[in-house]
Design an enzyme around this catalytic site. Sequence first.
Site, PDB file in Angstrom:
ATOM      1  N   ASP A 252       1.065  -1.121   0.369  1.00 47.29           N
ATOM      2  CA  ASP A 252      -0.002  -0.279   0.233  1.00 47.29           C
ATOM      3  C   ASP A 252       0.773   1.170  -0.067  1.00 47.29           C
ATOM      4  OD1 ASP A 252       1.133  -0.387   2.277  1.00 47.29           O
ATOM      5  OD2 ASP A 252      -1.244  -1.204   3.146  1.00 47.29           O
TER       6      ASP A 252
ATOM      7  N   HIS B  21      -7.639  -5.042   9.635  1.00 50.10           N
ATOM      8  CA  HIS B  21      -7.025  -4.916   8.404  1.00 50.10           C
ATOM      9  C   HIS B  21      -6.283  -5.469   7.922  1.00 50.10           C
ATOM     10  CE1 HIS B  21      -4.676  -0.703   9.335  1.00 50.10           C
ATOM     11  NE2 HIS B  21      -3.935  -1.606   9.674  1.00 50.10           N
TER      12      HIS B  21
HETATM   13  C1  F6R Z   1       1.330  -1.370   6.347  1.00 52.63           C
HETATM   14  C2  F6R Z   1       0.207  -2.495   6.259  1.00 52.63           C
HETATM   15  C3  F6R Z   1      -0.722  -2.492   7.352  1.00 52.63           C
HETATM   16  C4  F6R Z   1       0.347  -3.238   9.015  1.00 52.63           C
HETATM   17  C5  F6R Z   1      -0.840  -2.486   9.875  1.00 52.63           C
HETATM   18  C6  F6R Z   1      -0.149  -3.035  11.179  1.00 52.63           C
HETATM   19  O1  F6R Z   1       1.404  -1.809   4.668  1.00 52.63           O
HETATM   20  O2  F6R Z   1      -0.420  -2.748   5.282  1.00 52.63           O
HETATM   21  O3  F6R Z   1      -1.976  -3.749   7.214  1.00 52.63           O
HETATM   22  O4  F6R Z   1       0.148  -4.063   8.778  1.00 52.63           O
HETATM   23  O5  F6R Z   1      -1.570  -1.266   9.782  1.00 52.63           O
HETATM   24  O6  F6R Z   1       0.480  -2.103  11.006  1.00 52.63           O
HETATM   25  P1  F6R Z   1       1.312  -2.048  12.811  1.00 52.63           P
HETATM   26  O7  F6R Z   1       2.741  -3.307  11.924  1.00 52.63           O
HETATM   27  O8  F6R Z   1       2.050  -0.820  12.556  1.00 52.63           O
HETATM   28  O9  F6R Z   1       1.102  -2.411  13.412  1.00 52.63           O
END
Ligand code: F6R
Length: 264
Positions: free
Chosen positions: A67, A138
């Site tokens: 993304d 998500h």
């Molecule tokens: C990032 C993405 C998101 C993150 C998710 C968790 O490219 O696609 O789905 O993986 O928001 O974020 P963190 O790892 O920062 O808790």
Amino acid sequence: MEVIICPDAGEIGKLAGAKIAALLRRKPTAVLGLATGSSPLDIYADLARRVEAGELDVSRNAAFALDEYVGLPPTHEQSYAATIRRTVTEPLHMDPSLVHTPDGMADDIEAACRAYDEAIRAAGGVDVQILGIGSNGHIGFNEPTSSLASRTRIKTLAASTRRDNARFFEGEEPPTHCLTQGLGTIMEARELLLVAQGENKADAIARAVEGPITSMTPASILQFHPRATVIIDDAAASKLQLADYYRETYAGKPAWQRFADEAR
Ligand code: F6R
């Protein structure tokens, strides 16, 4: 779905790194699917260590990020283009021309999204997609109620996601929109590797792994994937009903240790 509960968060990156390194030994041309955020950083550190040790060479591998924020140029240090460059491309000595992020600055967003899906297809598809999970369930930025068949497209970030990601945007409002691979796009990867650490992911993990498949928990679509592995720590596993089953010991070895040995 294979659920691996590691005794401490430090093991998650090593185990996931070992699985990716093993895949690259089997298929040196493998296409990598990258996530940003905090969750995969230990995986990238493990892979960088292997590159430095001469065990791994990804200088000719293609990679696609999940993304990108809309309106942040690649020169903005919190854009995912810059984040991927800093945390993956440079430490793993990858060829920047082979590492892709969706174009969040495109004038024609729809065309840019179509082109991104097309580029993934033209590269032969993603062999292993690394995923984190949002506290709202998500994956990528497919927020609750995302179509389970969606393709790369523009999405509005959920208020909870903007709050979660505000930590990266000191003194600045986090963006409101993003381009994200769709759930249908992500599901085409040959293997999925989701990692999560910490108690604030425990609800989302329980819903994704043991709940019903529903667009209210986009990560629950992993239950349909033939090769999905979820690697988590005790805290992220704390709401799983079947945690004891996932942890079971055979031949004197806890499950996570067997998986780690297998991946080596
Ligand atoms: C990032 C993405 C998101 C993150 C998710 C968790 O490219 O696609 O789905 O993986 O928001 O974020 P963190 O790892 O920062 O808790």
